[in-house]
Design a protein around this motif. Sequence first.
Motif, PDB file in Angstrom:
ATOM      1  N   MET A   1       0.978  -1.158  -0.058  1.00 42.00           N
ATOM      2  CA  MET A   1       0.068  -0.047   0.001  1.00 42.00           C
ATOM      3  C   MET A   1       0.904   1.232   0.168  1.00 42.00           C
ATOM      4  O   MET A   1       1.836   1.388   0.493  1.00 42.00           O
ATOM      5  N   ARG A   2       0.163   2.114  -0.715  1.00 41.70           N
ATOM      6  CA  ARG A   2       1.235   3.581  -0.715  1.00 41.70           C
ATOM      7  C   ARG A   2       0.215   4.599  -0.448  1.00 41.70           C
ATOM      8  O   ARG A   2      -1.084   4.774  -0.808  1.00 41.70           O
TER       9      ARG A   2
ATOM     10  N   ASP B   1      -3.222  14.040  -1.939  1.00 43.06           N
ATOM     11  CA  ASP B   1      -4.212  13.892  -2.812  1.00 43.06           C
ATOM     12  C   ASP B   1      -4.944  15.135  -3.118  1.00 43.06           C
ATOM     13  O   ASP B   1      -5.140  15.872  -2.120  1.00 43.06           O
ATOM     14  N   ASP B   2      -5.048  15.751  -4.319  1.00 42.99           N
ATOM     15  CA  ASP B   2      -5.523  17.145  -4.602  1.00 42.99           C
ATOM     16  C   ASP B   2      -7.332  16.961  -4.591  1.00 42.99           C
ATOM     17  O   ASP B   2      -7.810  17.913  -5.177  1.00 42.99           O
ATOM     18  N   LEU B   3      -7.678  15.623  -4.534  1.00 40.40           N
ATOM     19  CA  LEU B   3      -9.366  15.457  -4.664  1.00 40.40           C
ATOM     20  C   LEU B   3      -9.628  15.756  -6.193  1.00 40.40           C
ATOM     21  O   LEU B   3     -10.670  15.990  -6.194  1.00 40.40           O
ATOM     22  N   SER B   4      -8.828  15.313  -7.059  1.00 30.51           N
ATOM     23  CA  SER B   4      -9.207  15.452  -8.411  1.00 30.51           C
ATOM     24  C   SER B   4      -9.733  14.105  -9.097  1.00 30.51           C
ATOM     25  O   SER B   4     -10.361  14.015 -10.092  1.00 30.51           O
ATOM     26  N   SER B   5      -9.483  13.325  -8.587  1.00 25.05           N
ATOM     27  CA  SER B   5      -9.852  11.834  -8.850  1.00 25.05           C
ATOM     28  C   SER B   5     -11.285  11.449  -8.658  1.00 25.05           C
ATOM     29  O   SER B   5     -11.921  11.633  -7.749  1.00 25.05           O
ATOM     30  N   GLU B   6     -11.932  11.017  -9.677  1.00 28.24           N
ATOM     31  CA  GLU B   6     -13.329  10.521  -9.628  1.00 28.24           C
ATOM     32  C   GLU B   6     -13.457   9.641  -8.424  1.00 28.24           C
ATOM     33  O   GLU B   6     -14.480   9.557  -7.508  1.00 28.24           O
ATOM     34  N   VAL B   7     -12.757   8.735  -8.431  1.00 29.70           N
ATOM     35  CA  VAL B   7     -12.740   7.330  -7.369  1.00 29.70           C
ATOM     36  C   VAL B   7     -12.683   8.187  -5.918  1.00 29.70           C
ATOM     37  O   VAL B   7     -13.287   7.686  -5.284  1.00 29.70           O
ATOM     38  N   THR B   8     -11.766   9.040  -5.887  1.00 28.82           N
ATOM     39  CA  THR B   8     -11.491   9.396  -4.412  1.00 28.82           C
ATOM     40  C   THR B   8     -12.742  10.422  -3.869  1.00 28.82           C
ATOM     41  O   THR B   8     -13.363  10.443  -2.842  1.00 28.82           O
TER      42      THR B   8
ATOM     43  N   ASP C   1      -2.124  -1.011  -5.530  1.00 30.11           N
ATOM     44  CA  ASP C   1      -1.819  -1.058  -6.955  1.00 30.11           C
ATOM     45  C   ASP C   1      -2.499  -0.043  -7.375  1.00 30.11           C
ATOM     46  O   ASP C   1      -2.384   1.271  -6.849  1.00 30.11           O
ATOM     47  N   ASP C   2      -3.676  -0.074  -8.346  1.00 33.17           N
ATOM     48  CA  ASP C   2      -4.498   0.946  -8.891  1.00 33.17           C
ATOM     49  C   ASP C   2      -5.902   1.087  -8.252  1.00 33.17           C
ATOM     50  O   ASP C   2      -6.738   1.789  -8.716  1.00 33.17           O
ATOM     51  N   THR C   3      -6.217   0.687  -6.917  1.00 32.19           N
ATOM     52  CA  THR C   3      -7.257   0.457  -6.211  1.00 32.19           C
ATOM     53  C   THR C   3      -7.229   1.411  -5.075  1.00 32.19           C
ATOM     54  O   THR C   3      -6.117   1.561  -4.118  1.00 32.19           O
ATOM     55  N   LEU C   4      -8.197   2.414  -4.989  1.00 35.52           N
ATOM     56  CA  LEU C   4      -8.362   3.322  -3.557  1.00 35.52           C
ATOM     57  C   LEU C   4      -8.601   2.450  -2.534  1.00 35.52           C
ATOM     58  O   LEU C   4      -9.639   1.695  -2.475  1.00 35.52           O
TER      59      LEU C   4
END
Length: 168
Positions: A1-2, A6-13, A54-57
Motif C-alpha cells: 500500500m502507498r 491527494d488533490d481530490l481530483s480523482s473521480e474515485v476519491t 496497486d491501482d485501487t483506492l
Amino acid sequence: MRIIQDDLSSEVTVALIRAHVTDLAGHSPAESCHALDIEALRAPGMMFWSVWEDDTLAGCGALKTLDETHGEIKSMRTADTHLRRGVAAKLLDHIIREARTRGFKRLSLETGTPAVFAPARSLYARFGFETCPPFGSYSEDPYSVFMTKSLEDPGYDIPSKSSCRQAS
C-alpha cells in the motif's frame, strides 16, 4: 500500500468522500454530523491523503490545522473492499507522523457514539487517543466522542500490525 498527498481530483476519491458523507449522515442527525464535503477538504489548512493498493483506492484521511500547535483528523475512511486489512492503521500512523513533522503538539478528532463507530474509537484508543471535552468549534453532543493525543512523546511507535488490523 502507498499513501499519496491527494488533490481530490480523482473521480474515485471524490466518490469515496461522497459515500463517507452519505453514510455518516445515516447515523447522526444533521446538526451532529461533522463530515466534510469535497470543497471543505480542499480548503487552506487542510492536507488530504489517499491510500492505494496497486491501482485501487483503499482509503483516505485528512489533517486540518486548528492552530500552530493543534491539528484535527478528518475524513478517515476505508473503502469497503479493504476493511480489516490495516488501511486505517497505516494512514493514522502517517497522519500522526505528518502532524509531528508540522510541529503540532496535539492531535484531536471527533467521531460518533453509535455502535457503528466502535471500531474507529478502538483504533484511535490503540494509538493513544483519549476521550476529552469538545475542542475548537465543537460543543457537547450525545452523538459525538472527542478524543485527543499529545504528540510531545518522542517514543511514539505504531501499535503492532495484529492489533491494528482488527479495526481498519
